[in-house]
Design a protein around this motif. Structure first.
Motif, PDB file in Angstrom:
ATOM      1  N   TYR A  46       0.827  -1.213   0.000  1.00 45.59           N
ATOM      2  CA  TYR A  46       0.000   0.000   0.000  1.00 45.59           C
ATOM      3  C   TYR A  46       0.860   1.262   0.000  1.00 45.59           C
ATOM      4  O   TYR A  46       0.624   2.195  -0.774  1.00 45.59           O
ATOM      5  N   GLY A 121      -8.107   0.687   0.804  1.00 45.28           N
ATOM      6  CA  GLY A 121      -9.381   0.360   0.194  1.00 45.28           C
ATOM      7  C   GLY A 121     -10.544   0.155   1.137  1.00 45.28           C
ATOM      8  O   GLY A 121     -11.693   0.131   0.701  1.00 45.28           O
ATOM      9  N   ASP A 122     -10.279   0.024   2.432  1.00 47.24           N
ATOM     10  CA  ASP A 122     -11.384  -0.101   3.378  1.00 47.24           C
ATOM     11  C   ASP A 122     -12.006   1.268   3.690  1.00 47.24           C
ATOM     12  O   ASP A 122     -12.983   1.346   4.412  1.00 47.24           O
ATOM     13  N   SER A 143      -8.597   6.232  -2.662  1.00 54.26           N
ATOM     14  CA  SER A 143      -8.693   5.026  -1.842  1.00 54.26           C
ATOM     15  C   SER A 143      -8.088   3.899  -2.676  1.00 54.26           C
ATOM     16  O   SER A 143      -8.604   3.570  -3.743  1.00 54.26           O
ATOM     17  N   PRO A 145      -7.284   0.158  -3.498  1.00 53.13           N
ATOM     18  CA  PRO A 145      -7.754  -1.201  -3.175  1.00 53.13           C
ATOM     19  C   PRO A 145      -6.603  -2.073  -2.661  1.00 53.13           C
ATOM     20  O   PRO A 145      -5.464  -1.934  -3.113  1.00 53.13           O
ATOM     21  N   PHE A 146      -6.913  -2.956  -1.733  1.00 45.05           N
ATOM     22  CA  PHE A 146      -5.897  -3.847  -1.176  1.00 45.05           C
ATOM     23  C   PHE A 146      -5.513  -4.925  -2.186  1.00 45.05           C
ATOM     24  O   PHE A 146      -6.383  -5.539  -2.798  1.00 45.05           O
ATOM     25  N   GLU A 149      -4.761  -9.130   1.288  1.00 48.86           N
ATOM     26  CA  GLU A 149      -5.679  -9.036   2.426  1.00 48.86           C
ATOM     27  C   GLU A 149      -4.943  -9.437   3.710  1.00 48.86           C
ATOM     28  O   GLU A 149      -4.983 -10.595   4.116  1.00 48.86           O
TER      29      GLU A 149
END
Length: 162
Positions: A46, A121-122, A143, A145-146, A149
């Motif tokens: 990220y 992304g959350d 934002s 996205p991951f 996870e």
């Protein structure tokens, strides 16, 4: 013989000195924030993606007290702010690192006026703290996205089961 202090420690900036240090950074400036308690692949991916959006990146970390108020558990943060700052500063993608004691990073966002405000992304763009301010001065809010996870909470649960 004494070894010199690691060069990355110069990237750690107290909030009171942030304005002067940010003024020397190349633009566009990316801003992101978080606890970053136990770094994992999701974090570093990220952060590299966020940094690629601009010329430089500032990361603001929640203080220990701020992390505790987030309700992540009594044992959090696992790593003290000084340790989290050092680990974050050592990352190639990070230009400067600072911290905030409030519940949100809005004061740091206003201090540095980033061109690009980024969260994982959350976080939907409309819920990202500083969205309105950054948009008003012509900045971009993203934002990301991951790709992986991962979470510190899940990692700690796995460790406890061992």
């Amino acid at each position: 013989m004494h070894a010199p202090a690691p060069a990355f420690e110069a990237k750690i900036v107290p909030p009171t000195e942030l304005g002067a240090r940010v003024a020397r950074l190349a633009r566009p400036l990316v801003f992101t924030n978080g606890c970053f308690d136990i770094l994992h692949r999701g974090h570093v991916t990220y952060l590299a993606q966020a940094r690629a959006l601009g010329a430089t990146m500032l990361v603001a970390l929640n203080s220990d007290a701020s992390v505790k108020r987030l309700g992540k558990g009594d044992e959090r943060p696992v790593n003290a702010l000084s340790d989290r700052l050092a680990v974050m500063a050592a990352l190639e993608s990070v230009s400067l690192v600072t911290w905030f004691d409030e519940d949100t990073p809005l004061s740091r966002i206003l201090d540095c006026r980033p061109d690009i405000l980024v969260k994982g992304g959350d976080w939907p763009v409309e819920k990202i703290v500083g969205n309105g301010e950054v948009t008003r001065w012509g900045g971009l809010v993203v934002s990301i996205p991951f790709l992986h996870e991962k979470s510190t909470t899940a990692l700690l649960e796995k460790i406890r089961r061992l």
